[in-house]
Write a protein that holds these residues in place. Sequence first.
Motif, PDB file in Angstrom:
ATOM      1  N   TYR A  26       0.845  -1.189   0.000  1.00 20.94           N
ATOM      2  CA  TYR A  26       0.000   0.000   0.000  1.00 20.94           C
ATOM      3  C   TYR A  26       0.878   1.236   0.000  1.00 20.94           C
ATOM      4  N   SER A  27       0.271   2.368  -0.278  1.00 20.38           N
ATOM      5  CA  SER A  27       0.950   3.655  -0.228  1.00 20.38           C
ATOM      6  C   SER A  27       1.204   4.035   1.233  1.00 20.38           C
ATOM      7  N   SER A  28       2.287   4.747   1.476  1.00 19.86           N
ATOM      8  CA  SER A  28       2.596   5.172   2.848  1.00 19.86           C
ATOM      9  C   SER A  28       1.497   6.072   3.421  1.00 19.86           C
ATOM     10  N   ASN A  29       0.738   6.748   2.561  1.00 19.49           N
ATOM     11  CA  ASN A  29      -0.375   7.583   3.041  1.00 19.49           C
ATOM     12  C   ASN A  29      -1.518   6.759   3.629  1.00 19.49           C
ATOM     13  N   ASP A  30      -1.550   5.472   3.319  1.00 21.72           N
ATOM     14  CA  ASP A  30      -2.627   4.608   3.800  1.00 21.72           C
ATOM     15  C   ASP A  30      -2.203   3.731   4.974  1.00 21.72           C
ATOM     16  N   THR A  31      -1.047   4.016   5.557  1.00 18.29           N
ATOM     17  CA  THR A  31      -0.512   3.193   6.645  1.00 18.29           C
ATOM     18  C   THR A  31      -1.477   3.091   7.818  1.00 18.29           C
ATOM     19  N   THR A  32      -1.994   4.194   8.277  1.00 18.29           N
ATOM     20  CA  THR A  32      -2.888   4.177   9.433  1.00 18.29           C
ATOM     21  C   THR A  32      -4.141   3.362   9.152  1.00 18.29           C
ATOM     22  N   LEU A  33      -4.738   3.571   7.987  1.00 20.78           N
ATOM     23  CA  LEU A  33      -5.943   2.819   7.640  1.00 20.78           C
ATOM     24  C   LEU A  33      -5.659   1.327   7.563  1.00 20.78           C
ATOM     25  N   VAL A  34      -4.550   0.963   6.942  1.00 23.63           N
ATOM     26  CA  VAL A  34      -4.218  -0.454   6.804  1.00 23.63           C
ATOM     27  C   VAL A  34      -3.934  -1.078   8.161  1.00 23.63           C
ATOM     28  N   LYS A  35      -3.108  -0.406   8.965  1.00 21.78           N
ATOM     29  CA  LYS A  35      -2.746  -0.973  10.268  1.00 21.78           C
ATOM     30  C   LYS A  35      -3.934  -1.034  11.218  1.00 21.78           C
ATOM     31  N   ASP A  36      -4.753   0.004  11.237  1.00 20.74           N
ATOM     32  CA  ASP A  36      -5.868   0.046  12.181  1.00 20.74           C
ATOM     33  C   ASP A  36      -7.066  -0.786  11.746  1.00 20.74           C
ATOM     34  N   THR A  37      -7.280  -0.921  10.447  1.00 19.18           N
ATOM     35  CA  THR A  37      -8.484  -1.580   9.953  1.00 19.18           C
ATOM     36  C   THR A  37      -8.201  -2.962   9.376  1.00 19.18           C
ATOM     37  N   LEU A  38      -7.375  -3.015   8.361  1.00 11.28           N
ATOM     38  CA  LEU A  38      -7.117  -4.276   7.663  1.00 11.28           C
ATOM     39  C   LEU A  38      -6.395  -5.280   8.557  1.00 11.28           C
ATOM     40  N   VAL A  39      -5.366  -4.840   9.248  1.00 12.57           N
ATOM     41  CA  VAL A  39      -4.621  -5.737  10.125  1.00 12.57           C
ATOM     42  C   VAL A  39      -5.511  -6.222  11.267  1.00 12.57           C
ATOM     43  N   GLN A  40      -6.301  -5.336  11.811  1.00 16.37           N
ATOM     44  CA  GLN A  40      -7.230  -5.726  12.883  1.00 16.37           C
ATOM     45  C   GLN A  40      -8.155  -6.840  12.399  1.00 16.37           C
ATOM     46  N   PHE A  41      -8.752  -6.654  11.233  1.00 13.81           N
ATOM     47  CA  PHE A  41      -9.709  -7.629  10.712  1.00 13.81           C
ATOM     48  C   PHE A  41      -9.034  -8.952  10.344  1.00 13.81           C
ATOM     49  N   LEU A  42      -7.916  -8.872   9.623  1.00  8.23           N
ATOM     50  CA  LEU A  42      -7.307 -10.104   9.126  1.00  8.23           C
ATOM     51  C   LEU A  42      -6.474 -10.842  10.165  1.00  8.23           C
ATOM     52  N   GLU A 138     -13.968  -3.788  -3.971  1.00  6.79           N
ATOM     53  CA  GLU A 138     -14.161  -2.366  -3.699  1.00  6.79           C
ATOM     54  C   GLU A 138     -14.694  -2.233  -2.286  1.00  6.79           C
ATOM     55  N   ILE A 139     -14.055  -1.376  -1.514  1.00  7.77           N
ATOM     56  CA  ILE A 139     -14.481  -1.206  -0.126  1.00  7.77           C
ATOM     57  C   ILE A 139     -15.467  -0.050  -0.028  1.00  7.77           C
ATOM     58  N   ASP A 140     -16.431  -0.233   0.827  1.00  7.17           N
ATOM     59  CA  ASP A 140     -17.368   0.843   1.121  1.00  7.17           C
ATOM     60  C   ASP A 140     -16.594   1.908   1.891  1.00  7.17           C
ATOM     61  N   GLU A 141     -16.563   3.100   1.358  1.00  9.54           N
ATOM     62  CA  GLU A 141     -15.770   4.185   1.943  1.00  9.54           C
ATOM     63  C   GLU A 141     -16.132   4.431   3.413  1.00  9.54           C
ATOM     64  N   ASN A 142     -17.401   4.292   3.746  1.00 12.48           N
ATOM     65  CA  ASN A 142     -17.834   4.514   5.135  1.00 12.48           C
ATOM     66  C   ASN A 142     -17.185   3.517   6.088  1.00 12.48           C
ATOM     67  N   LEU A 143     -17.057   2.255   5.669  1.00 12.37           N
ATOM     68  CA  LEU A 143     -16.443   1.244   6.524  1.00 12.37           C
ATOM     69  C   LEU A 143     -14.990   1.584   6.820  1.00 12.37           C
ATOM     70  N   PHE A 144     -14.279   2.016   5.791  1.00 13.31           N
ATOM     71  CA  PHE A 144     -12.855   2.286   5.982  1.00 13.31           C
ATOM     72  C   PHE A 144     -12.655   3.551   6.806  1.00 13.31           C
ATOM     73  N   GLN A 145     -13.485   4.561   6.594  1.00  7.50           N
ATOM     74  CA  GLN A 145     -13.345   5.785   7.380  1.00  7.50           C
ATOM     75  C   GLN A 145     -13.654   5.535   8.851  1.00  7.50           C
ATOM     76  N   LEU A 146     -14.555   4.611   9.112  1.00  4.45           N
ATOM     77  CA  LEU A 146     -14.908   4.288  10.487  1.00  4.45           C
ATOM     78  C   LEU A 146     -13.998   3.216  11.088  1.00  4.45           C
ATOM     79  N   ASN A 147     -12.995   2.783  10.314  1.00  2.00           N
ATOM     80  CA  ASN A 147     -12.087   1.707  10.736  1.00  2.00           C
ATOM     81  C   ASN A 147     -12.848   0.443  11.104  1.00  2.00           C
ATOM     82  N   ILE A 148     -13.832   0.104  10.268  1.00  2.00           N
ATOM     83  CA  ILE A 148     -14.641  -1.079  10.535  1.00  2.00           C
ATOM     84  C   ILE A 148     -14.615  -1.999   9.313  1.00  2.00           C
ATOM     85  N   ILE A 149     -14.133  -3.187   9.516  1.00  2.00           N
ATOM     86  CA  ILE A 149     -14.333  -4.277   8.564  1.00  2.00           C
ATOM     87  C   ILE A 149     -14.696  -5.458   9.438  1.00  2.00           C
TER      88      ILE A 149
END
Length: 165
Positions: A26-42, A138-149
């Motif tokens: 991922y892009s370095s700009n997406d680090t927080t989203l990936v670490k907080d959301t994707l890593v949490q879920f997976l 494609e991710i629902d933008e609301n889910l990612f902004q809320l850090n919810i998957i």
Amino acid sequence: MRRMYRHYRKLQDETTPYEFDAFVVYSSNDTTLVKDTLVQFLEKDNDFKLCLHQRDFRAGENIVDNIIDAICKSREVVIVITQEYLDSQWGKFEIDMSRMQLHQRNKNMLILIMLEDIPYQRMPDSLKHIWQVIICLEIDENLFQLNIIDQNSMFGKRLFESLKT
């Protein structure tokens, strides 16, 4: 007899052991989203073992070698797609190396998570060439902004199933 088996090569089967379930790029700009959301879920919710560059790359080793090694040691490659990622040189390199591995393994092992609505025409040629054989979510933008998957969202179900197989 030797001539008959000279070009013989054992095919890898699905029991090939991998160190990681997925290498996430991922892009370095997406680090927080990936670490907080994707890593949490997976990792935390579903026990997948992920390879993340800031955590799992070996210090002091060439980044190119780290990327290639991570792709080879991972059953799947998950690419979080944004326009910034597609414009970066490292993004192009990671896509090219993933494409090469996809052809060597002769199996679909590339999952794209689209964070932005990027038209097919603006995709790099390297992705267009394999568009029919990759998994694109494609991710629902609301889910990612809320850090919810979670398992209840359509995105969560599809991502889980894509990595589980």
